[in-house]
Design a protein around this motif. Structure first.
Motif, PDB file in Angstrom:
ATOM      1  N   THR A 298      35.895  30.895  41.194  1.00 63.72           N
ATOM      2  CA  THR A 298      36.553  31.977  41.919  1.00 63.72           C
ATOM      3  C   THR A 298      36.178  31.980  43.393  1.00 63.72           C
ATOM      4  OG1 THR A 298      34.742  33.473  41.372  1.00 63.72           O
ATOM      5  CG2 THR A 298      36.635  33.447  39.880  1.00 63.72           C
ATOM      6  N   ASN A 299      37.009  32.656  44.174  1.00 55.77           N
ATOM      7  CA  ASN A 299      36.747  32.820  45.604  1.00 55.77           C
ATOM      8  C   ASN A 299      35.403  33.498  45.830  1.00 55.77           C
ATOM      9  OD1 ASN A 299      36.930  34.643  48.173  1.00 55.77           O
ATOM     10  ND2 ASN A 299      38.480  33.062  48.498  1.00 55.77           N
ATOM     11  N   GLU A 300      35.112  34.521  45.031  1.00 60.34           N
ATOM     12  CA  GLU A 300      33.856  35.261  45.192  1.00 60.34           C
ATOM     13  C   GLU A 300      32.640  34.384  44.925  1.00 60.34           C
ATOM     14  OE1 GLU A 300      37.119  38.009  44.838  1.00 60.34           O
ATOM     15  OE2 GLU A 300      36.506  36.320  43.586  1.00 60.34           O
ATOM     16  N   THR A 301      32.800  33.392  44.058  1.00 63.55           N
ATOM     17  CA  THR A 301      31.690  32.485  43.764  1.00 63.55           C
ATOM     18  C   THR A 301      31.266  31.714  45.006  1.00 63.55           C
ATOM     19  OG1 THR A 301      32.373  32.205  41.451  1.00 63.55           O
ATOM     20  CG2 THR A 301      30.987  30.487  42.393  1.00 63.55           C
TER      21      THR A 301
ATOM     22  N   GLU B 249      26.650  37.284  47.238  1.00 64.81           N
ATOM     23  CA  GLU B 249      26.204  37.992  46.039  1.00 64.81           C
ATOM     24  C   GLU B 249      26.996  37.629  44.784  1.00 64.81           C
ATOM     25  OE1 GLU B 249      23.548  39.710  46.104  1.00 64.81           O
ATOM     26  OE2 GLU B 249      23.296  39.609  48.276  1.00 64.81           O
ATOM     27  N   GLY B 250      28.179  37.074  44.928  1.00 61.23           N
ATOM     28  CA  GLY B 250      29.038  36.840  43.769  1.00 61.23           C
ATOM     29  C   GLY B 250      28.428  35.893  42.748  1.00 61.23           C
ATOM     30  N   ASN B 251      28.528  36.262  41.454  1.00 67.09           N
ATOM     31  CA  ASN B 251      28.048  35.389  40.384  1.00 67.09           C
ATOM     32  C   ASN B 251      28.979  34.192  40.221  1.00 67.09           C
ATOM     33  OD1 ASN B 251      25.847  37.039  39.685  1.00 67.09           O
ATOM     34  ND2 ASN B 251      27.161  38.354  38.436  1.00 67.09           N
ATOM     35  N   VAL B 252      28.472  33.152  39.569  1.00 62.67           N
ATOM     36  CA  VAL B 252      29.272  31.951  39.350  1.00 62.67           C
ATOM     37  C   VAL B 252      30.227  32.186  38.185  1.00 62.67           C
ATOM     38  CG1 VAL B 252      29.238  29.504  38.739  1.00 62.67           C
ATOM     39  CG2 VAL B 252      27.465  30.453  40.243  1.00 62.67           C
ATOM     40  N   SER B 253      31.519  32.077  38.465  1.00 62.83           N
ATOM     41  CA  SER B 253      32.552  32.146  37.431  1.00 62.83           C
ATOM     42  C   SER B 253      33.345  30.851  37.497  1.00 62.83           C
ATOM     43  CB  SER B 253      33.465  33.353  37.651  1.00 62.83           C
ATOM     44  OG  SER B 253      34.456  33.416  36.644  1.00 62.83           O
ATOM     45  N   SER B 254      33.301  30.072  36.421  1.00 59.40           N
ATOM     46  CA  SER B 254      33.816  28.703  36.468  1.00 59.40           C
ATOM     47  C   SER B 254      34.594  28.370  35.205  1.00 59.40           C
ATOM     48  CB  SER B 254      32.638  27.730  36.626  1.00 59.40           C
ATOM     49  OG  SER B 254      33.031  26.393  36.429  1.00 59.40           O
TER      50      SER B 254
ATOM     51  N   LYS C 167      42.724  36.088  46.080  1.00 59.57           N
ATOM     52  CA  LYS C 167      42.287  35.143  47.108  1.00 59.57           C
ATOM     53  C   LYS C 167      42.321  33.711  46.572  1.00 59.57           C
ATOM     54  CE  LYS C 167      39.146  38.564  49.146  1.00 59.57           C
ATOM     55  NZ  LYS C 167      37.733  38.870  49.488  1.00 59.57           N
ATOM     56  N   GLU C 168      42.344  32.761  47.500  1.00 57.78           N
ATOM     57  CA  GLU C 168      42.366  31.355  47.104  1.00 57.78           C
ATOM     58  C   GLU C 168      41.055  30.970  46.437  1.00 57.78           C
ATOM     59  OE1 GLU C 168      42.954  26.875  49.015  1.00 57.78           O
ATOM     60  OE2 GLU C 168      43.286  28.665  50.246  1.00 57.78           O
TER      61      GLU C 168
END
Length: 313
Positions: free
Chosen positions: A290-293, A298-303, A228-229
Motif C-alpha cells: 500500500t501507499n501508506e506502507t 508510521e504505516g504498517n506493512v500491508s503486502s 493513492k497510488e
C-alpha cells in the motif's frame, strides 16, 4: 499356572504389536519432511522465488511524491528468517502437499523528508526507515512415486507446482488477477494461483517458455483500501557465480476505479527478457504494498504477493 502362561504370552505379543505399529507409521516409502525439503529445494524455480523475495537491501526507484511523510529513493525487503511447513495428502503413489513458507524480515525504505523531483538521480537518502513484517506464502505441489525406490527420496519425485500466493496479516491490498502478454502468443491469465499448475517436464504443461529479447507486458489487477497510488513491483532473474542477472521494476498505475469503499486498480510494466538473461528455470515475484506502507513513517506493512515461474531457452 494359567496366570503365568497368560503373562508369558502377553510378554511375547505386546512387543510384537508395538513394533508392528511403529513399522506402519514409519514405512519405508513415507513422504516425510526431509524428502519434501530435498525435492522442493532442488527445484530451481521454487528456489529462485525465495531468492527474489529477498532483496537483501533497498533498491533504487526514485519514487518521490508530494504531500507525504517520506520521499522514498530506495525500497527493498531483507529477510532474516524463513520457515517452511508441509500439509500433505498421500494416496498410494501420489501426493498433494501445501507448502507454507513464513518470511520474517524488514522492509527498508531509504529516503528524505524534503521534497525531491522524481527521476533526479543526484539525490542521496539521508533517512532510513525499517519496518518489521511477516508474510506467509502458500504453494501447492504434487508428487508421484516411481518404481525405483532405492534413491534418497524413496522413489518420490516432484510432478507439478502451483503458483504462489502470499500476504501479510494486514490485508489492505490484494492482487486479484495477472496477465502476461507476449506478441504472437496466447496471453497467460492468472486468477487463482493455488489452482494454476505447471507440470515439470511435460512439453504441453511445463513452465511458460521465454527467449532472450522477448518483450512481455505484465498487467497486475488489484484491490486497495487507498485511493493513492500503491507500490507494485516485478522481480525476476538471478544472481549466478557472483554476477547479478536480477532486475526489480516498479509497475505504473494505468487505471483506478472506486467500487464501494475500495479501489480497483490496474498496474502495468515491461517484463523483458534481457539479452544476457541466463538460460534455465526461474521464478518472478510480483509484489504489491500500500501507499501508506512506503510513503508513511508510521504505516504498517500491508503486502500481497504472487509469482510466475518461467524458463528461458
Amino acid at each position: 499356572m494359567k496366570q503365568k502362561l497368560l503373562i508369558l504370552i502377553s510378554a511375547l505379543i505386546i512387543p510384537f504389536i508395538i513394533l508392528s505399529c511403529k513399522s506402519s507409521v514409519n514405512e519405508p516409502d513415507y513422504l516425510d519432511d526431509a524428502i519434501l525439503s530435498s525435492l522442493i529445494e532442488s527445484d530451481d524455480a521454487i528456489l529462485n522465488f525465495d531468492e527474489n523475495f529477498d532483496d537483501g537491501d533497498a533498491t533504487s526507484f526514485l519514487v518521490g511524491k508530494v504531500q507525504t511523510d517520506l520521499y522514498p529513493i530506495k525500497v527493498g525487503r531483507r529477510i532474516t528468517k524463513m520457515e517452511r511447513t508441509f500439509d500433505r495428502q498421500v494416496v498410494g503413489d501420489s501426493a498433494k502437499v501445501t507448502v507454507t513458507t513464513k518470511f520474517t524480515g524488514y522492509l527498508i525504505i531509504a529516503g528524505k523528508f524534503n521534497p525531491i523531483n522524481p527521476g533526479d538521480t543526484s539525490y542521496l537518502p539521508d533517512t532510513i526507515i525499517t519496518k518489521p513484517f511477516v508474510e506467509t506464502v502458500k504453494r501447492n505441489v504434487t508428487f508421484i512415486r516411481t518404481s525405483s525406490r532405492n534413491d534418497r527420496n524413496r522413489g518420490w519425485k516432484l510432478q507439478a507446482i502451483s503458483l504462489p500466493e502470499g500476504s501479510t496479516s494486514v490485508k489492505n491490498i490484494q492482487i486479484t488477477k495477472i496477465e502476461a502478454l507476449v506478441p504472437g502468443k496466447d496471453p497467460l491469465v492468472i486468477t487463482s494461483p493455488l489452482d494454476t499448475y505447471f507440470f515439470v517436464g511435460d512439453p504441453n504443461k511445463d513452465l511458460p517458455s521465454r527467449k532472450r529479447n522477448d518483450e512481455v507486458t505484465l498487467k497486475v489487477y488489484l484491490t486497495s483500501n487507498s485511493p493513492k497510488e500503491d507500490f507494485v513491483t516485478l522481480t525476476y532473474g538471478r544472481k549466478i557465480a557472483g554476477q547479478t542477472y536480477k532486475i526489480k521494476r516498479k509497475l505504473n498505475l494505468v487505471s483506478s476505479v472506486q467500487v464501494g469503499d475500495k479501489w480497483e486498480k490496474v498496474y502495468q510494466g515491461g517484463w523483458n527478457i534481457f539479452v544476457v538473461h541466463p538460460l534455465g528455470r526461474f521464478h518472478s515475484v510480483i509484489n504489491a504494498v500500500t501507499n501508506e506502507t512506503i510513503f508513511s513513517v508510521e504505516g504498517n506493512v500491508s503486502s500481497s504477493t504472487w509469482g510466475i515461474p518461467y524458463k528461458v531457452n
